[in-house]
Write a protein that holds these residues in place. Structure first.
Motif, PDB file in Angstrom:
ATOM      1  N   LEU A   1      -8.075 -26.399   3.215  1.00 52.65           N
ATOM      2  CA  LEU A   1      -6.687 -25.949   3.358  1.00 52.65           C
ATOM      3  C   LEU A   1      -5.689 -27.087   3.144  1.00 52.65           C
ATOM      4  O   LEU A   1      -4.609 -26.881   2.585  1.00 52.65           O
ATOM      5  CB  LEU A   1      -6.473 -25.351   4.751  1.00 52.65           C
ATOM      6  N   SER A   2      -6.063 -28.295   3.542  1.00 53.60           N
ATOM      7  CA  SER A   2      -5.134 -29.419   3.461  1.00 53.60           C
ATOM      8  C   SER A   2      -5.067 -30.043   2.065  1.00 53.60           C
ATOM      9  O   SER A   2      -4.203 -30.879   1.800  1.00 53.60           O
ATOM     10  CB  SER A   2      -5.528 -30.496   4.475  1.00 53.60           C
ATOM     11  N   THR A   3      -5.954 -29.610   1.152  1.00 51.44           N
ATOM     12  CA  THR A   3      -6.019 -30.241  -0.171  1.00 51.44           C
ATOM     13  C   THR A   3      -5.835 -29.259  -1.327  1.00 51.44           C
ATOM     14  O   THR A   3      -5.378 -29.649  -2.410  1.00 51.44           O
ATOM     15  CB  THR A   3      -7.382 -30.955  -0.346  1.00 51.44           C
ATOM     16  N   PHE A   4      -6.153 -27.991  -1.124  1.00 58.29           N
ATOM     17  CA  PHE A   4      -6.167 -27.011  -2.210  1.00 58.29           C
ATOM     18  C   PHE A   4      -4.813 -26.890  -2.910  1.00 58.29           C
ATOM     19  O   PHE A   4      -4.735 -26.628  -4.107  1.00 58.29           O
ATOM     20  CB  PHE A   4      -6.610 -25.653  -1.651  1.00 58.29           C
ATOM     21  N   TRP A   5      -3.720 -27.116  -2.197  1.00 54.26           N
ATOM     22  CA  TRP A   5      -2.386 -26.967  -2.781  1.00 54.26           C
ATOM     23  C   TRP A   5      -2.161 -27.936  -3.937  1.00 54.26           C
ATOM     24  O   TRP A   5      -1.437 -27.619  -4.898  1.00 54.26           O
ATOM     25  CB  TRP A   5      -1.313 -27.171  -1.704  1.00 54.26           C
ATOM     26  N   ILE A   6      -2.809 -29.107  -3.869  1.00 52.88           N
ATOM     27  CA  ILE A   6      -2.656 -30.074  -4.962  1.00 52.88           C
ATOM     28  C   ILE A   6      -3.306 -29.532  -6.230  1.00 52.88           C
ATOM     29  O   ILE A   6      -2.768 -29.663  -7.337  1.00 52.88           O
ATOM     30  CB  ILE A   6      -3.273 -31.437  -4.584  1.00 52.88           C
ATOM     31  N   VAL A   7      -4.482 -28.923  -6.061  1.00 55.23           N
ATOM     32  CA  VAL A   7      -5.164 -28.306  -7.201  1.00 55.23           C
ATOM     33  C   VAL A   7      -4.277 -27.239  -7.846  1.00 55.23           C
ATOM     34  O   VAL A   7      -4.197 -27.134  -9.073  1.00 55.23           O
ATOM     35  CB  VAL A   7      -6.511 -27.694  -6.759  1.00 55.23           C
ATOM     36  N   LEU A   8      -3.595 -26.466  -7.027  1.00 52.65           N
ATOM     37  CA  LEU A   8      -2.767 -25.370  -7.539  1.00 52.65           C
ATOM     38  C   LEU A   8      -1.558 -25.862  -8.330  1.00 52.65           C
ATOM     39  O   LEU A   8      -1.282 -25.364  -9.428  1.00 52.65           O
ATOM     40  CB  LEU A   8      -2.310 -24.476  -6.385  1.00 52.65           C
ATOM     41  N   ILE A   9      -0.828 -26.836  -7.790  1.00 48.35           N
ATOM     42  CA  ILE A   9       0.400 -27.252  -8.472  1.00 48.35           C
ATOM     43  C   ILE A   9       0.117 -27.991  -9.773  1.00 48.35           C
ATOM     44  O   ILE A   9       1.014 -28.160 -10.604  1.00 48.35           O
ATOM     45  CB  ILE A   9       1.300 -28.120  -7.557  1.00 48.35           C
ATOM     46  N   MET A  10      -1.142 -28.418  -9.979  1.00 47.81           N
ATOM     47  CA  MET A  10      -1.511 -29.078 -11.225  1.00 47.81           C
ATOM     48  C   MET A  10      -1.634 -28.108 -12.397  1.00 47.81           C
ATOM     49  O   MET A  10      -1.606 -28.535 -13.563  1.00 47.81           O
ATOM     50  CB  MET A  10      -2.867 -29.784 -11.059  1.00 47.81           C
TER      51      MET A  10
ATOM     52  N   GLY B   1      -4.001 -35.390 -10.634  1.00 46.95           N
ATOM     53  CA  GLY B   1      -2.719 -34.831 -11.058  1.00 46.95           C
ATOM     54  C   GLY B   1      -1.948 -35.767 -11.971  1.00 46.95           C
ATOM     55  O   GLY B   1      -1.396 -35.352 -13.008  1.00 46.95           O
ATOM     56  N   LEU B   2      -1.907 -37.052 -11.627  1.00 49.43           N
ATOM     57  CA  LEU B   2      -1.213 -38.042 -12.457  1.00 49.43           C
ATOM     58  C   LEU B   2      -1.921 -38.210 -13.805  1.00 49.43           C
ATOM     59  O   LEU B   2      -1.276 -38.369 -14.853  1.00 49.43           O
ATOM     60  CB  LEU B   2      -1.158 -39.387 -11.722  1.00 49.43           C
TER      61      LEU B   2
END
Length: 445
Positions: free
Chosen positions: A356-365, A422-423
């Motif tokens: 839950l604390s990390t999945f959002w980064i995967v999504l916004i990429m 992401g970068l």
């Protein structure tokens, strides 16, 4: 709108949609393994991590050697655009047999070294033992997968992705059914094989995909696997050079993935298991969006062969737009079912909270990924292998690794890995988009 010589959204979607379905079949197999194993009663965390580590290594090899699919697709689509398809008939069986031979050699080399390989990934104890056993079976599929991918490249080059779609989705269905049957077992009928059941299911799926691919090769194309000539085809050298450069490009990608698993496993089994879930979801999304890259690859090579500049401009704009739209749809769906998705992969509370604390980064990429993948596909169709190789090496060395080291130093842990990714993807997207428009401008002049 300028004339694009009959390149329409329908042309693009007729290639992209089957390519999406075909492309997601392989990561769907891995996702199914992760979901089923993550919910086992015994050793679920260790099994999840083992499958993730083996999947990472398998992907590293398969993606690297499957670049023959990209290079043969580029050659076939260029030959199609210049009306010279009849000149490459003897090239196809040579490429396929080379892939089969490579697959056998890689199995013979890596299978005895499995313990050493997965120790490099920080696997220990039960996780290491499961990784070794799982790999010994999955690796038998190397020659099957590599030969199927070469055939899929031929299909894409002649502007057909439907046959690969049928083969891939059939394999995925077989895998899902056998996964549940062999991992959990059936009372009084089939014992529960656990992690090894997933390995057997995946191998069966690879056999099914190759059989169907061969059927379409013989029934729908002029190419024949048995018509092998020992004299190297004139374009075989070009194929090998393209493949070598695509090979090196993929090595750079796999260095990033290897480091991500090594760091995640180093944080602890729960972190490694969470990373395995996130990576498999990321790959699933990537292959989903990559369908438009496949369309760009096939059509882009053909348009370059016919020197259709306006068609190329239209192709770049349209495939990018479609890719971003699909990415936004994926983000919306996952945002609505954020917690539900996590529960599908694990019952372990620690893994779930890390997810839950990390999945959002995967999504916004995902929109960034869409731009990067589409232009990457077009450049592959153009045969720009050396440029893509240099770009990925540069971004891995000067963006991903420094970002990972710095963010790991400040204790970002899993977030460090995914911000670095992401970068890395942002650099790919921006540079390829700029390069594409500069090349189009040069062609117009």
């Amino acid at each position: 709108m300028p004339s694009t010589n009959s390149i329409t959204p329908r042309n693009i979607l007729s290639l992209a949609i089957p390519a999406i379905i075909a492309g997601i079949a392989e990561p769907l197999i891995s996702l199914t393994d992760v979901a089923v194993i993550g919910n086992m009663k015994d050793n679920a965390v260790e099994g999840l991590l083992a499958v993730g580590l083996v999947g990472s290594f398998l992907s590293a090899i398969i993606w690297t050697l499957a670049q023959t699919k990209t290079s043969i697709s580029s050659i076939v689509s260029n030959a199609l655009g210049s009306n010279q398809l009849n000149r490459i008939h003897s090239l196809i069986p040579q490429v396929i047999w080379i892939n089969i031979t490579l697959g056998i050699l890689i199995y013979l080399v890596t299978a005895p070294l499995a313990t050493w390989i997965f120790t490099l990934y920080n696997a220990k104890g039960t996780t290491l033992n499961l990784s070794i056993s799982y790999y010994q079976v999955r690796a038998l599929g190397f020659p099957l997968t590599l030969s199927a991918f070469a055939i899929f490249g031929v299909f894409r080059g002649i502007q057909n992705t439907s046959w690969a779609m049928i083969a891939s989705i059939s394999g995925a269905i077989v895998n899902v059914i056998l996964d549940y049957t062999l991992v959990y077992g059936i009372d009084s009928l089939i014992p529960a094989y656990g992690v090894m059941g997933a390995a057997y299911a995946s191998l069966a799926a690879q056999i099914v995909m190759l059989i169907i691919a061969l059927y379409f090769l013989y029934q729908k194309t002029p190419f024949r696997l048995h018509q092998l000539t020992w004299k190297p085809h004139p374009k075989l050298r070009k194929h090998i050079i393209l493949t070598a450069n695509f090979f090196l490009r993929t090595v750079a990608i796999n260095v990033a993935i290897f480091l991500s698993y090594r760091y995640a496993s180093g944080y602890g089994d729960e972190y490694g298991a969470t990373h395995a879930i996130l990576m498999n979801i990321w790959l699933f999304f990537s292959f989903f969006i990559d369908g438009f890259a496949s369309a760009g690859n096939a059509i882009g090579g053909k348009l370059l062969g016919s020197k259709n500049v306006q068609g190329l401009k239209y192709l770049g704009k349209t495939t990018t737009t479609y890719g971003i739209i699909v990415a936004l749809i994926l983000i919306t769906i996952c945002g609505l079912f954020y917690k539900t998705i996590g529960h599908q992969f694990t019952d372990n509370e620690t893994v779930f909270e890390l997810f839950l604390s990390t999945f959002w980064i995967v999504l916004i990429m995902q929109p960034i990924n869409a731009v990067a993948f589409v232009f990457d596909g077009i450049f592959k169709g153009w045969g720009e292998a050396s440029y893509l190789r240099n770009l990925l090496f540069g971004l891995t060395a000067f963006v991903f690794i420094p970002a990972l080291l710095i963010l790991d130093y400040v204790n970002f842990q899993l977030n460090a890995i995914w911000v670095a990714f992401g970068l890395w993807m942002l650099g790919r997207a921006a540079i390829l988009a700029i390069k594409f428009h500069l090349k189009i401008k040069t062609m117009q002049n």
